[in-house]
Design an enzyme around this catalytic site. Sequence first.
Site, PDB file in Angstrom:
ATOM      1  N   HIS A 119       1.723   4.251  -2.958  1.00  0.00           N
ATOM      2  CA  HIS A 119       1.721   5.710  -2.797  1.00  0.00           C
ATOM      3  C   HIS A 119       2.965   6.312  -3.441  1.00  0.00           C
ATOM      4  O   HIS A 119       2.901   7.320  -4.150  1.00  0.00           O
ATOM      5  CB  HIS A 119       1.700   6.082  -1.313  1.00  0.00           C
ATOM      6  CG  HIS A 119       0.336   6.091  -0.690  1.00  0.00           C
ATOM      7  ND1 HIS A 119      -0.746   6.705  -1.276  1.00  0.00           N
ATOM      8  CD2 HIS A 119      -0.107   5.582   0.493  1.00  0.00           C
ATOM      9  CE1 HIS A 119      -1.808   6.572  -0.488  1.00  0.00           C
ATOM     10  NE2 HIS A 119      -1.440   5.884   0.580  1.00  0.00           N
TER      11      HIS A 119
ATOM     12  N   GLU B 135      -6.213   6.794  -1.343  1.00  0.00           N
ATOM     13  CA  GLU B 135      -6.173   5.649  -0.439  1.00  0.00           C
ATOM     14  C   GLU B 135      -6.765   4.415  -1.102  1.00  0.00           C
ATOM     15  O   GLU B 135      -6.252   3.303  -0.949  1.00  0.00           O
ATOM     16  CB  GLU B 135      -6.922   5.968   0.864  1.00  0.00           C
ATOM     17  CG  GLU B 135      -6.191   6.912   1.794  1.00  0.00           C
ATOM     18  CD  GLU B 135      -4.806   6.419   2.153  1.00  0.00           C
ATOM     19  OE1 GLU B 135      -4.654   5.218   2.507  1.00  0.00           O
ATOM     20  OE2 GLU B 135      -3.862   7.217   2.066  1.00  0.00           O
TER      21      GLU B 135
ATOM     22  N   HIS C 239       0.840  -1.208   0.000  1.00  0.00           N
ATOM     23  CA  HIS C 239       0.000   0.000   0.000  1.00  0.00           C
ATOM     24  C   HIS C 239       0.869   1.250   0.000  1.00  0.00           C
ATOM     25  O   HIS C 239       0.657   2.164  -0.803  1.00  0.00           O
ATOM     26  CB  HIS C 239      -0.898  -0.032   1.243  1.00  0.00           C
ATOM     27  CG  HIS C 239      -1.675   1.224   1.478  1.00  0.00           C
ATOM     28  ND1 HIS C 239      -3.018   1.346   1.188  1.00  0.00           N
ATOM     29  CD2 HIS C 239      -1.306   2.428   2.007  1.00  0.00           C
ATOM     30  CE1 HIS C 239      -3.434   2.559   1.508  1.00  0.00           C
ATOM     31  NE2 HIS C 239      -2.414   3.236   2.015  1.00  0.00           N
ATOM     32  N   GLU C 240       1.858   1.270   0.884  1.00  0.00           N
ATOM     33  CA  GLU C 240       2.727   2.449   0.979  1.00  0.00           C
ATOM     34  C   GLU C 240       3.618   2.588  -0.249  1.00  0.00           C
ATOM     35  O   GLU C 240       3.852   3.706  -0.738  1.00  0.00           O
ATOM     36  CB  GLU C 240       3.580   2.378   2.250  1.00  0.00           C
ATOM     37  CG  GLU C 240       2.800   2.341   3.547  1.00  0.00           C
ATOM     38  CD  GLU C 240       1.832   3.509   3.690  1.00  0.00           C
ATOM     39  OE1 GLU C 240       2.085   4.583   3.110  1.00  0.00           O
ATOM     40  OE2 GLU C 240       0.817   3.346   4.395  1.00  0.00           O
TER      41      GLU C 240
END
Length: 303
Positions: A150, A223, A146-147
């Site tokens: 980003h 997100e 997830h990070e």
Amino acid sequence: KRIFFFIITNIAILLVLSIFLSLLGFTGILQSNGIDLDYDSLMLFSLVFGMGGSFISLYMSKWMAKSLAGVKVIQSPKNQFESWYVQIVESQSQKLGIKTPEIGIFNSPSPNAFATGSSKNNSLVALSTGLIESMNKNEIEAVIGHEMSHVANGDMVTLSLIQGIINAFVIFFSRVIGHFVDRVILKNDRGYGIGYFFTVIFAQVILGILASTIVCWFSRRREFRADFGGAQLTSKEAMISSLRTLEKMSAAKLPDQMLAFGISNQGNSQTLRKLFSTHPPIRDRILALENTNFSENLNQQQV
């Protein structure tokens, strides 16, 4: 310590931007008659302080993360978990075609993680000790994904750009409103009186609050994208499982500068509060993943 760093950082940013303006020959936002507003000068002032402040903060983001959140960067792994953690980040970096970020851990009993940095190839990924202790490796790998999504999506730069534009508009229009009140309502015919400064402060606060809903809207959308990215780098089940774990627990409180970049900020389902939330409710994020067909191109998904 956090308050001290916050004050020093902002003073440094204001000083740098003021020096930059003076080098450009900026003398004020009024025309030479001292009465009328010089819109060109005001636009320059607004852009320098709006965009400049946002991008200086972006370029200082890794330093602030280490200072404010207490992130300890892994220079060389000291245990089995750190070795695994570094290996996962390096592997995902290769898959995403980006330079391996700095890899860190910050001390907090609650689960959270964030990514920050000035570009895709100059970034930092950090996990909290609480997250490491509360999740299994599949879930942690999904959170890292997830990070990393980003980072690969350039979310830090895009968010800073949007924030900078918003800041510039807020600065510009608050001073236009202050000028109108000072000249038309208070009938001040030269310089600026105390009414102008009170009006500018009030207008800037109100406009800033309203404008922040735009930044929060973008933050919520990214997100969902990062969740999908994490699921693609690991698995849909692992990403959903990590979110369910986060849903059950209270997220680690991050410094305000890092708040939008954390994986967990619970979100809010109430309409008014949702407008000012950087994250969607975790339940909505889980439902979005459950309803997504990952055999399709991610760019075709409608979030």
